[in-house]
Write an enzyme that holds these catalytic residues in place. Structure first.
Site, PDB file in Angstrom:
ATOM      1  N   LYS A 179      -3.117  40.555 -32.513  1.00  8.45           N
ATOM      2  CA  LYS A 179      -2.273  41.564 -33.145  1.00  8.45           C
ATOM      3  C   LYS A 179      -3.081  42.635 -33.858  1.00  8.45           C
ATOM      4  O   LYS A 179      -3.524  43.598 -33.251  1.00  8.45           O
ATOM      5  CB  LYS A 179      -1.246  40.889 -34.064  1.00  8.45           C
ATOM      6  CG  LYS A 179      -0.241  40.026 -33.304  1.00  8.45           C
ATOM      7  CD  LYS A 179       0.923  39.624 -34.149  1.00  8.45           C
ATOM      8  CE  LYS A 179       1.866  38.673 -33.422  1.00  8.45           C
ATOM      9  NZ  LYS A 179       2.517  39.264 -32.242  1.00  8.45           N
ATOM     10  N   PHE A 219       5.179  28.716 -33.747  1.00  8.07           N
ATOM     11  CA  PHE A 219       5.240  29.783 -32.742  1.00  8.07           C
ATOM     12  C   PHE A 219       3.820  30.202 -32.421  1.00  8.07           C
ATOM     13  O   PHE A 219       3.121  30.770 -33.262  1.00  8.07           O
ATOM     14  CB  PHE A 219       6.037  30.998 -33.204  1.00  8.07           C
ATOM     15  CG  PHE A 219       6.136  32.046 -32.116  1.00  8.07           C
ATOM     16  CD1 PHE A 219       7.086  31.936 -31.127  1.00  8.07           C
ATOM     17  CD2 PHE A 219       5.231  33.098 -32.063  1.00  8.07           C
ATOM     18  CE1 PHE A 219       7.152  32.873 -30.089  1.00  8.07           C
ATOM     19  CE2 PHE A 219       5.293  34.030 -31.034  1.00  8.07           C
ATOM     20  CZ  PHE A 219       6.259  33.920 -30.046  1.00  8.07           C
ATOM     21  N   ASP A 240      -4.267  29.118 -36.210  1.00  4.41           N
ATOM     22  CA  ASP A 240      -3.689  30.274 -35.535  1.00  4.41           C
ATOM     23  C   ASP A 240      -3.336  31.323 -36.584  1.00  4.41           C
ATOM     24  O   ASP A 240      -2.326  31.222 -37.272  1.00  4.41           O
ATOM     25  CB  ASP A 240      -2.448  29.859 -34.747  1.00  4.41           C
ATOM     26  CG  ASP A 240      -1.803  31.017 -33.995  1.00  4.41           C
ATOM     27  OD1 ASP A 240      -2.122  32.179 -34.299  1.00  4.41           O
ATOM     28  OD2 ASP A 240      -0.962  30.762 -33.120  1.00  4.41           O
TER      29      ASP A 240
END
Length: 408
Positions: free
Chosen positions: A261, A147, A232
């Site tokens: 984030k 993801f 990531d």
């Protein structure tokens, strides 16, 4: 015509969203109005312990006073210039983030998906200009069940059919191999490979942690084959796993690191590609950009986030409380929990399907005053703010035990 005032009960506010919001999410039926630390409060005044922390965007808790103060100071001075001009906060942010991660150069963006898209562009350009791959032939190897976001290019290399169906045609140039399989990765890499892009821990897949040595193997393989290693860490980075970065557990340094984030402290969207100077240096003015990327408000908050991490306090808390989390979950195995994976203050918990789906367990916990979110059937994710106390964490685990005992 003035829009009518919205009603103020949770039920009415949720109903009011239906006609005007695209249905891209399926939230739990709680309407948050206030928050502080590890707690949120709905419009009726009910309090909930937040065990999701905005998918790690709130690593430092809701309204962290250090971050709020940094934002307030900057709001009173300057919020946006665009990148048409310089601003007085960006250099400090880039320098401190590069030093924190042990890398050299920063490309500031806004969202996690933008960081991934930017890294794809940089890797391809590096492949053509430095590695010598023929034009438009560069490939990037990714892992199944990944993801990385939801843009068209990113869902092109997703294996989640919910994310893909109906959004083609897809962007070519990606090869998908099983996660945690070095042999499959080796077989997929060839002279056209610009980069290997992986999550050091797969978050959306259910906090899937690779075998010891996998990340080291990826680093060695990419170095041997003359391609880039892109990590990531948009969910796993910035203290979540008990170290600054998840790759730190194996002492691995990628060529490009993707952050987001928590980098915005739960206040503003901030993301970044951090990497080697000779890789990010392939970009020239006009080839990439973002009006809001690196804006002064984002840079001020991002610098304050880096300052919190420089002390090591949050990394230590995640490591120490991670033991409490693992021990609590281990005690529930065979009692409604089929298994779990945890590192630091992050866990994927597989619920016995006979007891309920992940959604049903999440709703049961909500009724007990604890907020989590499901993923993929009967799995729930736990990712509390790193500011949570041991007592609060044990209370949340007690609530999970209670809900499992009741059944959904």
């Amino acid at each position: 015509m003035t829009a009518p005032a919205l009603a103020h009960t949770s039920e009415e506010l949720i109903s009011a969203e239906g006609p005007v919001l695209a249905h891209n999410y399926h939230p739990l039926p709680v309407v948050v109005a206030r928050a502080e630390g590890s707690w949120v409060e709905d419009v009726e005044g009910r309090r909930y312990l937040d065990m999701l922390a905005g998918y790690s965007a709130l690593n430092f808790g809701h309204r962290n006073p250090v971050l709020i103060e940094a934002a307030h100071r900057q709001l009173d001075r300057l919020t946006l210039t665009s990148r048409a001009f310089h601003n007085d906060r960006l250099a400090q942010f880039a320098r401190s983030l590069a030093e924190l991660t042990g890398l050299e150069m920063v490309l500031p963006m806004n969202t996690g998906a933008e960081a991934v898209e930017s890294a794809v562009k940089v890797a391809r350009k590096w492949a053509y200009e430095v590695k010598g791959v023929a034009p438009d032939r560069a490939t990037i190897v990714v892992a199944a069940d990944n993801f990385h976001g939801r843009t068209t290019t990113i869902v092109s290399f997703s294996t989640d059919e919910t994310a893909r169906t109906g959004f083609g045609p897809f962007t070519p140039g990606f090869r998908i191999v099983p996660y945690n399989d070095l042999a499959a990765l080796e077989a997929a890499v060839d002279e056209t490979t610009a980069a290997v892009l992986i999550e050091p821990i797969q978050g959306e897949a259910g906090v899937v942690i690779p075998a010891d040595g996998y990340l080291t193997g990826v680093r060695e393989l990419t170095r041997r084959n003359g391609c880039l290693f892109i990590a990531d860490e948009i969910q796993s980075g910035l203290g979540r796993t008990g170290t600054t970065l998840a790759v730190d557990h194996e002492g691995v340094v990628p060529d490009l690191l993707l952050l987001g984030k928590a980098l915005g402290g739960g206040i503003v969207p901030v993301s970044a590609v951090v990497g080697r100077r000779d890789v990010l240096g392939v970009l020239r003015p006009g080839e990439h950009g973002s009006t809001f990327g690196g804006n002064p408000l984002a840079a001020a908050v991002g610098s304050a986030v880096v300052g919190l991490l420089e002390t090591g306090e949050f990394q230590r808390r995640a490591a120490e409380l991670g033991v409490v989390l693992r021990d609590g979950l281990a005690a529930l195995v065979g009692r409604g929990v089929e298994g779990f994976r945890a590192r630091g203050l992050w866990a994927g918990v597989d619920i016995d399907p006979a007891i309920g789906t992940g959604r049903e367990i999440s709703e049961g916990l909500m009724r007990e005053g604890v907020l989590v979110k499901d993923t993929h059937g009967s799995t729930i994710r736990l990712a509390p703010p790193l500011t949570i106390t041991g007592e609060e964490l044990r209370s949340a685990l007690g609530s999970l035990e209670k809900v499992l005992g009741q059944g959904a």
